[in-house]
Scaffold this motif. Structure first.
Motif, PDB file in Angstrom:
ATOM      1  N   PHE A 149       0.863  -1.347   0.112  1.00 36.42           N
ATOM      2  CA  PHE A 149      -0.035  -0.105  -0.049  1.00 36.42           C
ATOM      3  C   PHE A 149       0.820   1.286   0.086  1.00 36.42           C
ATOM      4  CE2 PHE A 149      -2.724  -3.023   2.241  1.00 36.42           C
ATOM      5  CZ  PHE A 149      -3.865  -3.053   1.329  1.00 36.42           C
ATOM      6  N   ASN A 295      -2.134 -16.432  17.397  1.00 36.12           N
ATOM      7  CA  ASN A 295      -3.287 -16.372  16.794  1.00 36.12           C
ATOM      8  C   ASN A 295      -3.309 -15.942  15.362  1.00 36.12           C
ATOM      9  OD1 ASN A 295      -5.258 -16.831  19.123  1.00 36.12           O
ATOM     10  ND2 ASN A 295      -4.311 -15.161  20.195  1.00 36.12           N
ATOM     11  N   VAL A 296      -4.255 -16.534  14.619  1.00 34.71           N
ATOM     12  CA  VAL A 296      -4.522 -15.922  13.325  1.00 34.71           C
ATOM     13  C   VAL A 296      -5.639 -14.876  13.335  1.00 34.71           C
ATOM     14  CG1 VAL A 296      -5.603 -16.474  11.013  1.00 34.71           C
ATOM     15  CG2 VAL A 296      -4.726 -18.232  12.285  1.00 34.71           C
ATOM     16  N   LEU A 297      -5.490 -13.715  12.980  1.00 36.13           N
ATOM     17  CA  LEU A 297      -6.346 -12.530  12.915  1.00 36.13           C
ATOM     18  C   LEU A 297      -7.623 -12.545  11.745  1.00 36.13           C
ATOM     19  CD1 LEU A 297      -4.263  -9.500  14.375  1.00 36.13           C
ATOM     20  CD2 LEU A 297      -5.622 -11.138  15.546  1.00 36.13           C
ATOM     21  N   ARG A 298      -6.819 -12.692  10.411  1.00 36.98           N
ATOM     22  CA  ARG A 298      -7.674 -12.855   9.385  1.00 36.98           C
ATOM     23  C   ARG A 298      -7.112 -13.481   8.245  1.00 36.98           C
ATOM     24  NH1 ARG A 298      -5.586  -8.113  10.198  1.00 36.98           N
ATOM     25  NH2 ARG A 298      -4.231  -7.349   8.592  1.00 36.98           N
ATOM     26  N   GLN A 299      -7.901 -13.954   7.295  1.00 41.33           N
ATOM     27  CA  GLN A 299      -7.518 -14.337   6.088  1.00 41.33           C
ATOM     28  C   GLN A 299      -8.291 -13.904   5.029  1.00 41.33           C
ATOM     29  OE1 GLN A 299     -10.149 -18.443   6.889  1.00 41.33           O
ATOM     30  NE2 GLN A 299      -9.019 -18.599   4.906  1.00 41.33           N
TER      31      GLN A 299
ATOM     32  N   GLU B  11      -3.914  -0.538  17.527  1.00 40.60           N
ATOM     33  CA  GLU B  11      -2.814   0.245  16.341  1.00 40.60           C
ATOM     34  C   GLU B  11      -2.456   1.525  17.074  1.00 40.60           C
ATOM     35  OE1 GLU B  11      -0.917  -1.372  13.983  1.00 40.60           O
ATOM     36  OE2 GLU B  11      -2.112  -3.206  14.065  1.00 40.60           O
ATOM     37  N   ASP B  30     -12.319   1.148   3.911  1.00 41.08           N
ATOM     38  CA  ASP B  30     -11.252   0.370   3.353  1.00 41.08           C
ATOM     39  C   ASP B  30      -9.884   1.091   3.305  1.00 41.08           C
ATOM     40  OD1 ASP B  30     -12.046  -2.287   2.794  1.00 41.08           O
ATOM     41  OD2 ASP B  30     -13.192  -1.770   1.441  1.00 41.08           O
ATOM     42  N   ARG B  34      -5.962   0.247   5.500  1.00 44.84           N
ATOM     43  CA  ARG B  34      -4.952   0.135   4.702  1.00 44.84           C
ATOM     44  C   ARG B  34      -3.946   1.134   4.909  1.00 44.84           C
ATOM     45  NH1 ARG B  34      -9.184  -2.349   3.205  1.00 44.84           N
ATOM     46  NH2 ARG B  34      -8.868  -4.582   2.011  1.00 44.84           N
ATOM     47  N   LYS B  35      -4.210   2.164   5.014  1.00 43.71           N
ATOM     48  CA  LYS B  35      -3.271   3.324   5.361  1.00 43.71           C
ATOM     49  C   LYS B  35      -2.719   3.414   6.779  1.00 43.71           C
ATOM     50  CE  LYS B  35      -2.464   8.556   4.682  1.00 43.71           C
ATOM     51  NZ  LYS B  35      -1.139   8.253   4.271  1.00 43.71           N
ATOM     52  N   ARG B  37      -3.684   0.859   9.321  1.00 41.31           N
ATOM     53  CA  ARG B  37      -3.798  -0.260   9.938  1.00 41.31           C
ATOM     54  C   ARG B  37      -5.025  -0.202  10.953  1.00 41.31           C
ATOM     55  NH1 ARG B  37      -0.565  -4.091   9.304  1.00 41.31           N
ATOM     56  NH2 ARG B  37      -1.082  -4.933  11.479  1.00 41.31           N
ATOM     57  N   MET B  40      -6.901  -3.787  11.745  1.00 37.63           N
ATOM     58  CA  MET B  40      -6.070  -4.796  11.325  1.00 37.63           C
ATOM     59  C   MET B  40      -5.435  -5.652  12.636  1.00 37.63           C
ATOM     60  SD  MET B  40      -3.806  -3.982   7.961  1.00 37.63           S
ATOM     61  CE  MET B  40      -4.535  -3.610   6.337  1.00 37.63           C
ATOM     62  N   GLY B  41      -5.703  -5.048  13.909  1.00 40.08           N
ATOM     63  CA  GLY B  41      -5.475  -5.534  14.918  1.00 40.08           C
ATOM     64  C   GLY B  41      -6.424  -6.723  15.453  1.00 40.08           C
ATOM     65  N   PRO B  42      -5.835  -7.077  16.761  1.00 36.37           N
ATOM     66  CA  PRO B  42      -6.666  -8.224  17.423  1.00 36.37           C
ATOM     67  C   PRO B  42      -8.303  -8.035  17.334  1.00 36.37           C
ATOM     68  CG  PRO B  42      -4.946  -7.749  18.803  1.00 36.37           C
ATOM     69  CD  PRO B  42      -4.957  -6.724  17.814  1.00 36.37           C
ATOM     70  N   GLN B  44      -9.875  -6.324  14.768  1.00 36.17           N
ATOM     71  CA  GLN B  44     -10.443  -6.437  13.478  1.00 36.17           C
ATOM     72  C   GLN B  44     -11.366  -5.479  13.122  1.00 36.17           C
ATOM     73  OE1 GLN B  44      -9.309  -8.845  10.736  1.00 36.17           O
ATOM     74  NE2 GLN B  44      -7.583  -8.196  12.172  1.00 36.17           N
ATOM     75  N   ARG B  73     -13.093 -10.625   7.574  1.00 36.40           N
ATOM     76  CA  ARG B  73     -12.429 -11.548   7.131  1.00 36.40           C
ATOM     77  C   ARG B  73     -12.688 -12.593   8.365  1.00 36.40           C
ATOM     78  NH1 ARG B  73     -11.292  -9.599   2.249  1.00 36.40           N
ATOM     79  NH2 ARG B  73      -9.937  -7.798   2.218  1.00 36.40           N
ATOM     80  N   PRO B  74     -12.519 -13.825   8.004  1.00 37.29           N
ATOM     81  CA  PRO B  74     -12.415 -14.959   8.939  1.00 37.29           C
ATOM     82  C   PRO B  74     -11.052 -15.120   9.553  1.00 37.29           C
ATOM     83  CG  PRO B  74     -13.005 -15.702   6.744  1.00 37.29           C
ATOM     84  CD  PRO B  74     -12.681 -14.375   6.679  1.00 37.29           C
ATOM     85  N   PRO B  75     -10.867 -15.652  10.616  1.00 37.92           N
ATOM     86  CA  PRO B  75     -11.726 -16.130  11.834  1.00 37.92           C
ATOM     87  C   PRO B  75     -12.687 -15.058  12.259  1.00 37.92           C
ATOM     88  CG  PRO B  75      -9.699 -16.534  12.507  1.00 37.92           C
ATOM     89  CD  PRO B  75      -9.452 -15.969  11.126  1.00 37.92           C
ATOM     90  N   PRO B  78      -9.818 -13.861  17.108  1.00 36.39           N
ATOM     91  CA  PRO B  78      -8.362 -14.314  16.989  1.00 36.39           C
ATOM     92  C   PRO B  78      -8.481 -15.994  17.485  1.00 36.39           C
ATOM     93  CG  PRO B  78      -8.257 -12.414  18.085  1.00 36.39           C
ATOM     94  CD  PRO B  78      -9.496 -12.718  17.854  1.00 36.39           C
ATOM     95  N   VAL B  79      -7.755 -16.814  16.720  1.00 31.57           N
ATOM     96  CA  VAL B  79      -7.721 -18.317  16.945  1.00 31.57           C
ATOM     97  C   VAL B  79      -6.417 -18.828  16.711  1.00 31.57           C
ATOM     98  CG1 VAL B  79      -8.787 -20.532  16.422  1.00 31.57           C
ATOM     99  CG2 VAL B  79     -10.418 -18.513  16.345  1.00 31.57           C
TER     100      VAL B  79
END
Lengths: 377, 112
Positions: A149, A295-299, B11, B30, B34-35, B37, B40-42, B44, B73-75, B78-79
């Motif tokens: 980005f 931990n996975v956060l996203r896919q 963040e 969106d 992206r700019k 974050r 994008m953290g725990p 989401q 986005r899945p999940p 956090p898993v």
């Protein structure tokens, strides 16, 4: 009215707009979403020079030379990190092939070495070589990562500063060939252009069809995930062609990586699958067991624009002044800086400083294609 | 809210950083995600996305309905990778396989 219409506001379209603007040419970028909303913004951000065809090695090496100076030139922090790429070999046969690749790459001036397992262990202690079933690997320190980005934004902002126009949320609905010009049709208007460049990623085939150019490209979905943030534990990008996996730790701390599905059908499909999540989790935890607790956060998913030989299609087409910059087959981000430079030379000066004839669309007619073997994800 | 108010707790992104991004022309969630974050953290984006949508509305005058949420986005939360690694749900190609009883019991749904 614009001199050059670039269709696609990914990293390649924006970098080309910048290189053209540097040459004093007015370009307009048409992007149907936001900048980097396609493959650019969905990719892992890896920058690799370890390929097995000369064209790809040369392009990637030149690209890295530009990446090394780009933060200064564009005045942007792009999170560039040359942590290296470690490519794992899983059999003696693969190791022999890698040693030949290293020979070719070194003959071209790339600093790359074949490492035995004890050397790999010293480099990446967290990696379980038994679990990864590795028998060695190749390592190139100047490979690395940058934030896609930020790179796209840096190019776009600098292109605009030099006079380019960037139209986001503007989808090209059609291209009308006129006597000496093209008419770019969007929902709102029709804009005339002398030259059109198709940099539309997985939609490049559809864009080319608008002017009657047939591309052999096919879109394939590739999936990727990001984890929570960790302290630095992993310097290089780890990849395996056999397992189809790649992963690395970004400067911001998260582990980002993907794995390919050999049975993935062709088609545009941005959805996420459970197949991927399970396969990726199984494979990455086999490589690095400590990641079981991560931990996975996203896919998410993105599209590769794949050609029959997994190499890009660059240059002229049989329609005069209609150029293509597409078919990167998963490697569009890493070679964008050099591709933009060479394409701007080809379009404006009629000749590029590094020959890219072997990447022209004509190669498929002549039937002399040499497939890139070093493809992952 | 003032300039230093934290909008994205994962963040550490402040009101001013978001407002500056909107002023710069990033008027969708969106793009701001992206700019900066944010999202994008725990968490989401569960904490920050609605707050950012309101900042976009304040600054652009657009209706909240027009400010689209980013694709989730899945999940869902956090898993750990180890959980997914221990599953035996997806076969060679999840899209082509029949969903197993175990899959249905967790995710529901019928075979296509």
């Amino acid at each position: 009215m614009t001199d050059i219409a670039i269709i696609g506001g990914g990293v390649n379209g924006c970098a080309l707009a910048y290189e053209l603007a540097k040459k004093g040419v007015n370009a307009t970028v048409f992007e149907k979403g936001y900048l980097g909303s396609g493959a650019t913004g969905r990719c892992g951000g890896g920058i690799r020079q370890q390929f097995d065809t000369e064209d790809n090695i040369r392009l990637a090496m030149e690209s890295v030379k530009i990446f090394e100076k780009i933060e200064k030139e564009l005045g942007y922090d792009i999170e560039y990190d040359q942590g290296g790429y470690l490519v794992l070999a899983h059999s003696d046969e693969e190791a022999e092939k890698f040693k030949k690749n290293v020979e070719l790459q070194r003959s071209m001036g790339l600093g790359v070495n074949f490492l035995e397992n004890n050397e790999i262990h010293a480099l990446v202690p967290i990696l379980d070589l038994e679990g990864a079933r590795a028998v060695g690997g190749t390592f190139c320190q100047t490979d690395g990562y940058a934030n896609p980005f930020k790179v796209t934004e840096a190019y776009a902002k600098n292109a605009e500063r030099l006079g380019a126009e960037i139209k986001t949320f503007t989808e090209v609905k059609g291209i009308k060939k006129e006597k000496k010009q093209f008419g770019i049709i969007t929902e709102k208007e029709k804009i005339k252009a002398d030259v059109v460049v198709n940099a539309a990623g997985c939609y490049s085939k559809n864009i080319a069809e608008m002017v009657g150019v047939n591309l052999p490209n096919k879109p394939y979905r590739h999936e990727i995930l990001a984890t929570e943030i960790l302290k630095p534990v992993l310097k290089p990008m780890i990849i395996s062609f056999k397992d189809g996996i790649y992963f690395c730790q970004h400067k911001t701390g998260q582990i980002v990586g993907g794995i390919g599905n050999p049975d993935e059908p062709s088609g545009i499909n941005p959805s996420s699958s459970f197949w991927f999540l399970e396969k990726m989790a199984k494979t990455i935890t086999r490589y690095i067991p400590a990641f079981k607790n991560l931990n996975v956060l996203r896919q998410w998913a993105g599209m590769y624009d794949v050609t029959p030989d997994a190499r890009p299609i660059l240059g002229k087409t049989n329609v005069k002044n209609f150029f293509v910059v597409c078919g990167f087959s998963g490697h569009g981000f890493m070679v964008a800086p050099v591709t933009a430079k060479l394409m701007s030379e080809l379009i404006i000066d009629g000749k590029s400083s590094i020959p890219i004839d072997s990447l022209s669309i004509d190669r498929f007619k002549k039937g002399i294609i040499r497939k890139e073997g070093a493809v992952v994800g | 809210m003032n300039d230093e108010t934290i909008i994205c707790r994962c963040e550490d992104i402040t009101y001013k950083e978001v407002a500056d991004a909107v002023d710069e022309g990033y008027t969708t969630l969106d793009e701001i995600k992206r700019k900066l974050r944010c999202g994008m953290g725990p968490c989401q984006g569960r904490t920050c996305m609605r707050l950012i949508a309101r900042i976009i509305r304040e600054k652009t005058g657009r209706h909240l309905d027009e400010i689209l949420m980013p694709t989730s986005r899945p999940p869902e939360k956090p898993v750990p990778l180890g959980i997914f690694a221990s599953y035996e749900i997806a076969s060679k190609n999840a899209r082509n396989c029949k969903r197993s009883e175990q899959f249905r019991s967790i995710f529901g749904g019928e075979d296509d």
